[in-house]
Scaffold this active site. Structure first.
Site, PDB file in Angstrom:
ATOM      1  N   ALA A 170      56.085  58.820-127.983  1.00  0.00           N
ATOM      2  CA  ALA A 170      56.927  59.161-128.966  1.00  0.00           C
ATOM      3  C   ALA A 170      56.981  60.599-129.082  1.00  0.00           C
ATOM      4  CB  ALA A 170      57.543  58.737-129.808  1.00  0.00           C
ATOM      5  N   GLY A 174      53.413  49.533-126.511  1.00  0.00           N
ATOM      6  CA  GLY A 174      54.541  50.078-126.129  1.00  0.00           C
ATOM      7  C   GLY A 174      54.984  51.341-126.771  1.00  0.00           C
ATOM      8  N   LEU A 175      56.309  51.688-126.763  1.00  0.00           N
ATOM      9  CA  LEU A 175      56.517  53.255-126.747  1.00  0.00           C
ATOM     10  C   LEU A 175      56.629  53.421-128.736  1.00  0.00           C
ATOM     11  CD1 LEU A 175      57.759  55.869-126.063  1.00  0.00           C
ATOM     12  CD2 LEU A 175      60.309  54.496-126.764  1.00  0.00           C
ATOM     13  N   HIS A 176      55.068  53.911-128.687  1.00  0.00           N
ATOM     14  CA  HIS A 176      54.819  54.747-129.748  1.00  0.00           C
ATOM     15  C   HIS A 176      54.579  55.406-130.292  1.00  0.00           C
ATOM     16  CE1 HIS A 176      50.600  55.268-128.564  1.00  0.00           C
ATOM     17  NE2 HIS A 176      50.656  54.587-127.747  1.00  0.00           N
ATOM     18  N   ALA A 177      54.495  55.903-131.849  1.00  0.00           N
ATOM     19  CA  ALA A 177      53.890  57.425-131.671  1.00  0.00           C
ATOM     20  C   ALA A 177      53.748  58.831-130.784  1.00  0.00           C
ATOM     21  CB  ALA A 177      53.102  57.636-133.575  1.00  0.00           C
TER      22      ALA A 177
END
Length: 85
Positions: free
Chosen positions: A19, A13-16
């Site tokens: 992001a 997903g939209l991880h660190a």
């Protein structure tokens, strides 16, 4: 105003990492850029806001871009999302 929608294909997903890269890229534009997940909407220029979305694989995120360089920002965001998410 430009709108970019993208379905997340990254397993995490939209991880660190993406992001942080997204926030860094968005900061270069003068336009106001908001990012929304199915749960909420935040400024794409704030790392904590983007991380708080918790967007997962298969979810659609929507970026709304308003300002003088919106066309350039929308094109750059489309390229970024395809390459990183």
């Amino acid at each position: 105003m430009k709108v970019v929608e993208y379905v997340i294909t990254d397993d995490y997903g939209l991880h660190a990492r993406p992001a942080g890269m997204l926030v860094e890229m968005v900061a270069k534009f003068k336009s106001d850029i908001q990012i929304a997940s199915p749960k909420k909407e935040v400024s794409a220029k704030r790392i904590m806001g983007v991380m708080s979305l918790g967007a997962k694989k298969g979810e659609t995120i929507k970026l709304t871009i308003s300002g003088e360089d919106e066309a350039e920002a929308a094109k750059a965001l489309q390229t970024f999302l395809k390459a990183n998410l």
